[in-house]
Design a protein around this motif. Structure first.
Motif, mmCIF file in Angstrom:
data_model
loop_
_atom_site.group_PDB
_atom_site.id
_atom_site.type_symbol
_atom_site.label_atom_id
_atom_site.label_comp_id
_atom_site.label_asym_id
_atom_site.label_seq_id
_atom_site.Cartn_x
_atom_site.Cartn_y
_atom_site.Cartn_z
ATOM 1 N N HIS A 66 55.459 -17.653 21.362
ATOM 2 C CA HIS A 66 54.093 -17.764 21.405
ATOM 3 C C HIS A 66 53.523 -16.923 20.070
ATOM 4 O O HIS A 66 52.736 -17.420 19.464
ATOM 5 C CB HIS A 66 53.608 -17.192 22.758
ATOM 6 C CG HIS A 66 53.787 -17.991 23.884
ATOM 7 N ND1 HIS A 66 53.543 -17.524 25.052
ATOM 8 C CD2 HIS A 66 54.245 -19.148 24.046
ATOM 9 C CE1 HIS A 66 54.245 -18.458 26.147
ATOM 10 N NE2 HIS A 66 54.607 -19.490 25.165
ATOM 11 N N GLN A 69 53.837 -19.195 17.115
ATOM 12 C CA GLN A 69 52.696 -20.280 17.192
ATOM 13 C C GLN A 69 51.421 -19.603 16.803
ATOM 14 O O GLN A 69 50.609 -20.412 16.197
ATOM 15 C CB GLN A 69 52.824 -20.817 18.487
ATOM 16 C CG GLN A 69 51.892 -21.988 18.614
ATOM 17 C CD GLN A 69 51.973 -22.649 20.092
ATOM 18 O OE1 GLN A 69 52.829 -22.498 20.782
ATOM 19 N NE2 GLN A 69 50.714 -23.237 20.407
ATOM 20 N N PHE A 97 47.791 -17.371 25.527
ATOM 21 C CA PHE A 97 49.111 -17.088 25.993
ATOM 22 C C PHE A 97 48.909 -15.821 26.831
ATOM 23 O O PHE A 97 49.793 -15.369 27.640
ATOM 24 C CB PHE A 97 49.890 -16.737 24.714
ATOM 25 C CG PHE A 97 50.014 -18.051 23.842
ATOM 26 C CD1 PHE A 97 50.761 -19.312 24.505
ATOM 27 C CD2 PHE A 97 49.673 -18.178 22.566
ATOM 28 C CE1 PHE A 97 50.966 -20.487 23.521
ATOM 29 C CE2 PHE A 97 49.951 -19.426 21.745
ATOM 30 C CZ PHE A 97 50.521 -20.536 22.442
#
Length: 229
Positions: A66, A69, A97
């Motif tokens: 995450h 990303q 997230f």
């Protein structure tokens, strides 16, 4: 208790001597996320040097995939010149997230300056992380006029003394627009302490001197005058 990823970062090839000087949170960022930040810098994106403490902390609280990303999304938005405040945008992306929210506001909705809050930098691009191209020029300011000339009095003299003391490695261009402006925001005695600390260290092994100086400045801004590592 947070996990220290320093050894993992080093194993992946992250330049931890530079990274850990940028924030006390940096050792707790997963290795792959730290490497993503470094690769972005090596490709000319300055995100890693613009992060504020809130952004660093957010990167320590996400799973590795995450975090990668989020960094990639922010880097892409910066490269496309869609945002002006990279930290506000990073937090907005990270929230999906950290809280499970599925929506992210449009990149263009963030105003302000990417250098706000004492972050290192005022633009989304720069030279490579530790390369001669950044060390010899950097970004910002009037072309051909060193930002260092804006330091006056005792502070300006001390900076000039450092150039003589470390003439084999230190250049006036290492005191770029951001370094100089952040030095000027410190109380004079603290700014002098920053320069004194730079003078006490051997700079030959420092690949990114502006980032190194900013790491020291940021410690003083956090109220920590000496390294905690």
């Amino acid at each position: 208790m947070r996990r220290n990823y320093g050894s993992e970062q080093a194993a992946l090839g992250v330049r931890i001597d530079e990274l850990h000087n940028l924030s006390s949170h940096a050792p707790f960022v997963p290795g792959a996320v730290a490497m993503t930040l470094q690769r972005a810098w090596d490709s000319g994106n300055r995100l890693v040097s613009l992060l504020d403490e809130g952004s660093w902390k957010a990167l320590t609280e996400m799973e590795s995939q995450h975090g990668q990303q989020v960094v990639n999304e922010v880097v892409e938005a910066m490269n496309n010149q869609q945002i002006r405040n990279c930290n506000a945008f990073l937090i907005s992306v990270a929230k999906k997230f950290l809280t499970g929210s599925a929506s992210t506001p449009a990149a263009g909705s963030y105003g302000g300056s990417s250098g706000a809050g004492g972050n290192y930098g005022g633009g989304s691009s720069g030279g490579s992380y530790g390369s001669a191209s950044y060390a010899s020029g950097g970004a910002g300011g009037q072309k051909g006029v060193p930002a260092l000339n804006r330091l006056h009095g005792v502070l300006g003299q001390r900076a000039q003394d450092l150039l003589v003391q470390h003439s084999h490695v230190l250049r006036d261009s290492h005191f770029d627009e951001v370094v100089v402006s952040q030095l000027q925001k410190l109380p004079e005695h603290e700014a002098l302490e920053v320069l004194a600390e730079v003078g006490r260290h051997e700079l030959v092994g420092v690949k990114n001197i502006p980032a190194y100086i900013m790491g020291i400045i940021n410690r003083y801004k956090r109220g920590v005058s000496r390294p905690s590592y």
